[in-house]
Design a protein around this motif. Structure first.
Motif, PDB file in Angstrom:
ATOM      1  N   ILE A   1      14.009  -6.646  11.869  1.00  0.00           N
ATOM      2  CA  ILE A   1      14.099  -5.210  11.592  1.00  0.00           C
ATOM      3  C   ILE A   1      15.535  -4.806  11.311  1.00  0.00           C
ATOM      4  N   ASP A   2      15.734  -4.220  10.150  1.00  0.00           N
ATOM      5  CA  ASP A   2      17.036  -3.664   9.791  1.00  0.00           C
ATOM      6  C   ASP A   2      17.018  -2.177  10.128  1.00  0.00           C
ATOM      7  N   GLU A   3      17.665  -1.813  11.208  1.00  0.00           N
ATOM      8  CA  GLU A   3      17.631  -0.430  11.689  1.00  0.00           C
ATOM      9  C   GLU A   3      18.239   0.551  10.693  1.00  0.00           C
ATOM     10  N   ASP A   4      19.093   0.066   9.822  1.00  0.00           N
ATOM     11  CA  ASP A   4      19.751   0.946   8.850  1.00  0.00           C
ATOM     12  C   ASP A   4      18.960   1.111   7.554  1.00  0.00           C
ATOM     13  N   SER A   5      17.876   0.366   7.411  1.00  0.00           N
ATOM     14  CA  SER A   5      17.096   0.413   6.176  1.00  0.00           C
ATOM     15  C   SER A   5      16.027   1.487   6.244  1.00  0.00           C
ATOM     16  N   ASP A   6      15.746   2.103   5.088  1.00  0.00           N
ATOM     17  CA  ASP A   6      14.657   3.072   5.026  1.00  0.00           C
ATOM     18  C   ASP A   6      13.331   2.395   4.675  1.00  0.00           C
ATOM     19  N   GLU A   7      13.343   1.055   4.556  1.00  0.00           N
ATOM     20  CA  GLU A   7      12.136   0.268   4.283  1.00  0.00           C
ATOM     21  C   GLU A   7      12.055  -0.843   5.321  1.00  0.00           C
ATOM     22  N   GLN A   8      11.548  -0.522   6.511  1.00  0.00           N
ATOM     23  CA  GLN A   8      11.527  -1.488   7.596  1.00  0.00           C
ATOM     24  C   GLN A   8      10.221  -2.280   7.614  1.00  0.00           C
ATOM     25  N   LEU A   9      10.337  -3.527   7.994  1.00  0.00           N
ATOM     26  CA  LEU A   9       9.190  -4.408   8.115  1.00  0.00           C
ATOM     27  C   LEU A   9       8.223  -3.856   9.158  1.00  0.00           C
ATOM     28  N   TRP A  10       6.909  -4.025   8.912  1.00  0.00           N
ATOM     29  CA  TRP A  10       5.915  -3.425   9.807  1.00  0.00           C
ATOM     30  C   TRP A  10       5.653  -4.257  11.053  1.00  0.00           C
TER      31      TRP A  10
ATOM     32  N   GLU B   1       0.863  -1.178   0.000  1.00  0.00           N
ATOM     33  CA  GLU B   1       0.000   0.000   0.000  1.00  0.00           C
ATOM     34  C   GLU B   1       0.897   1.224   0.000  1.00  0.00           C
ATOM     35  N   GLY B   2       0.813   1.999  -1.065  1.00  0.00           N
ATOM     36  CA  GLY B   2       1.657   3.173  -1.170  1.00  0.00           C
ATOM     37  C   GLY B   2       2.991   2.836  -1.805  1.00  0.00           C
ATOM     38  N   ASP B   3       3.916   3.773  -1.699  1.00  0.00           N
ATOM     39  CA  ASP B   3       5.215   3.665  -2.353  1.00  0.00           C
ATOM     40  C   ASP B   3       6.190   2.914  -1.449  1.00  0.00           C
ATOM     41  N   VAL B   4       6.027   1.584  -1.404  1.00  0.00           N
ATOM     42  CA  VAL B   4       6.851   0.741  -0.538  1.00  0.00           C
ATOM     43  C   VAL B   4       7.541  -0.313  -1.389  1.00  0.00           C
ATOM     44  N   ASP B   5       8.823  -0.504  -1.163  1.00  0.00           N
ATOM     45  CA  ASP B   5       9.574  -1.560  -1.827  1.00  0.00           C
ATOM     46  C   ASP B   5       9.448  -2.820  -0.980  1.00  0.00           C
ATOM     47  N   MET B   6       8.508  -3.690  -1.356  1.00  0.00           N
ATOM     48  CA  MET B   6       8.214  -4.867  -0.545  1.00  0.00           C
ATOM     49  C   MET B   6       9.414  -5.788  -0.402  1.00  0.00           C
ATOM     50  N   MET B   7      10.138  -6.005  -1.482  1.00  0.00           N
ATOM     51  CA  MET B   7      11.259  -6.930  -1.434  1.00  0.00           C
ATOM     52  C   MET B   7      12.357  -6.424  -0.476  1.00  0.00           C
ATOM     53  N   LYS B   8      12.586  -5.142  -0.500  1.00  0.00           N
ATOM     54  CA  LYS B   8      13.563  -4.562   0.415  1.00  0.00           C
ATOM     55  C   LYS B   8      13.052  -4.616   1.849  1.00  0.00           C
ATOM     56  N   GLN B   9      11.789  -4.347   2.030  1.00  0.00           N
ATOM     57  CA  GLN B   9      11.189  -4.350   3.355  1.00  0.00           C
ATOM     58  C   GLN B   9      11.243  -5.744   3.991  1.00  0.00           C
ATOM     59  N   TYR B  10      10.998  -6.773   3.185  1.00  0.00           N
ATOM     60  CA  TYR B  10      10.920  -8.145   3.693  1.00  0.00           C
ATOM     61  C   TYR B  10      12.259  -8.891   3.655  1.00  0.00           C
ATOM     62  N   GLN B  11      13.310  -8.253   3.128  1.00  0.00           N
ATOM     63  CA  GLN B  11      14.584  -8.964   2.980  1.00  0.00           C
ATOM     64  C   GLN B  11      15.123  -9.522   4.299  1.00  0.00           C
ATOM     65  N   PRO B  12      15.029  -8.787   5.420  1.00  0.00           N
ATOM     66  CA  PRO B  12      15.488  -9.378   6.682  1.00  0.00           C
ATOM     67  C   PRO B  12      14.733 -10.663   7.039  1.00  0.00           C
ATOM     68  N   LEU B  13      13.445 -10.725   6.733  1.00  0.00           N
ATOM     69  CA  LEU B  13      12.671 -11.938   6.997  1.00  0.00           C
ATOM     70  C   LEU B  13      13.157 -13.082   6.120  1.00  0.00           C
TER      71      LEU B  13
ATOM     72  N   ALA C   1       2.693  -6.407  16.034  1.00  0.00           N
ATOM     73  CA  ALA C   1       3.171  -5.061  15.719  1.00  0.00           C
ATOM     74  C   ALA C   1       2.981  -4.169  16.934  1.00  0.00           C
ATOM     75  N   TYR C   2       4.010  -3.420  17.259  1.00  0.00           N
ATOM     76  CA  TYR C   2       3.956  -2.476  18.385  1.00  0.00           C
ATOM     77  C   TYR C   2       3.596  -3.200  19.688  1.00  0.00           C
ATOM     78  N   GLY C   3       4.007  -4.465  19.784  1.00  0.00           N
ATOM     79  CA  GLY C   3       3.807  -5.204  21.009  1.00  0.00           C
ATOM     80  C   GLY C   3       2.477  -5.905  21.147  1.00  0.00           C
ATOM     81  N   ALA C   4       1.647  -5.893  20.112  1.00  0.00           N
ATOM     82  CA  ALA C   4       0.320  -6.506  20.217  1.00  0.00           C
ATOM     83  C   ALA C   4      -0.022  -7.282  18.952  1.00  0.00           C
ATOM     84  N   GLU C   5      -0.697  -8.433  19.143  1.00  0.00           N
ATOM     85  CA  GLU C   5      -1.138  -9.211  17.994  1.00  0.00           C
ATOM     86  C   GLU C   5      -2.608  -8.942  17.653  1.00  0.00           C
TER      87      GLU C   5
END
Length: 327
Positions: free
Chosen positions: A286-295, A51-63, A120-124
């Motif tokens: 979560i890759d803290e250095d990435s600008d596309e972090q997993l939600w 949803e929106g301008d998100v690079d899914m592959m980059k976001q999910y790469q840590p997973l 997410a944010y500590g809750a399922e």
């Protein structure tokens, strides 16, 4: 006949035509994903479209990296063209695992096993809210008859389906909403933030239904239930926004989106991936250095039955998603 019985008996296919469009585009977005995956350690994974301008592959790469390191599998990931295409990929044996929507589980429960519910944010779990302005004459949901109500996207669970359900339970006729017009009030569909802003800025809008993440900061703590304050990831931020709103209704807890595997996938990797997901930490995902972090920051054990609250809302509104997944 009561309103509740009438809505329960009012079965219809919700946006049935969308299934044809999404299925037609499935082959193009998944390429030649045929046969039984898992051979030689390859696991095909499909992702709901961003949803929106998100690079899914980059976001999910840590997973992907984490799963490969923990299980020895090779994750072959593809972003689908629609939520329906994701469901179809699992149903048609074109993928082994999927990032999927909660409604996708309801569309094809016999075709998938829930490997885990994302945290997410500590809750399922999360919540849907309906709010009005502090000086509004609206005291309860039934008072919204004949008014304008702002909602999120028609397909949004917390921004449309749950608010419509709460309104119907209050005795209002929701007609064929969300793919049609309510009888007792008018709806404006946009997104969560816009629904809130229309309530704050437009006098003709008397209430907004949206996810708690946009409405809870505007509502004082003493208006929420103990369940919300103990369960919601938004509990710490209630009442923190400058512009105040008044709570009209709070939903039951809603399960967050799951990661699933197709039920007929017979491979030891299935159990390995489930175990790895349930043991994943925020540092793994979560890759803290990435600008596309997993939600999401973790995965909790779950099952298809955990999504009964959403199924019950859809049933009460007379919505039927199963036809959306027909290939």
């Amino acid at each position: 006949m009561s309103d509740k019985t009438r809505w329960t008996n009012k079965r219809r296919t919700f946006l049935k035509g969308a299934g044809v469009t999404a299925t037609a585009g499935l082959a193009g977005c998944l390429g030649d994903l045929t046969g039984d995956g898992g051979d030689d350690g390859e696991v095909r994974m499909v992702l709901n479209p961003a949803e929106g301008d998100v690079d899914m592959m980059k976001q999910y790469q840590p997973l992907f990296d984490y799963l490969e390191d923990e299980t020895g599998a090779t994750i072959d990931a593809t972003e689908t063209s629609s939520y329906t295409a994701t469901v179809d990929a699992i149903r048609n044996d074109q993928a082994e695992i999927a990032d999927i929507s909660p409604t996708g589980v309801i569309a094809a429960p016999d075709s998938m096993d829930v490997l885990g519910i994302r945290i997410a944010y500590g809750a399922e779990q999360y919540f849907s809210l309906i709010a009005t302005t502090p000086d509004s004459e609206i005291e309860e949901l039934a008072d919204l008859q004949g008014t304008d109500v702002s909602l999120s996207d028609p397909l949004s669970v917390s921004g449309s389906l749950f608010p419509l359900y709460m309104l119907s339970e209050a005795g209002l006729d929701v007609g064929n909403a969300p793919d049609g017009s309510p009888e007792d009030f008018s709806t404006r569909h946009s997104d969560h933030s816009t629904a809130r802003d229309e309530l704050l800025q437009q006098d003709e809008v008397m209430a907004a239904g949206a996810g708690a993440f946009v409405l809870a900061p505007h509502i004082p703590e003493d208006q929420f239930s103990d369940q919300f304050l103990e369960t919601s990831a938004e509990a710490d931020g209630v009442g923190s926004a400058d512009e105040e709103l008044r709570l009209l209704s709070e939903s039951d807890p809603i399960p967050r989106a799951p990661i699933v595997a197709r039920s007929n996938w017979d491979s030891s990797l299935k159990g390995d991936i489930e175990e790895a997901l349930l043991n994943a930490t925020e540092e793994d995902l979560i890759d803290e250095d990435s600008d596309e972090q997993l939600w999401f920051t973790g995965v909790k054990e779950g099952s298809v039955e955990d999504y009964d609250p959403i199924k019950n809302v859809m049933d009460a509104l007379g919505l039927e998603f199963a036809d959306l997944a027909d290939a």
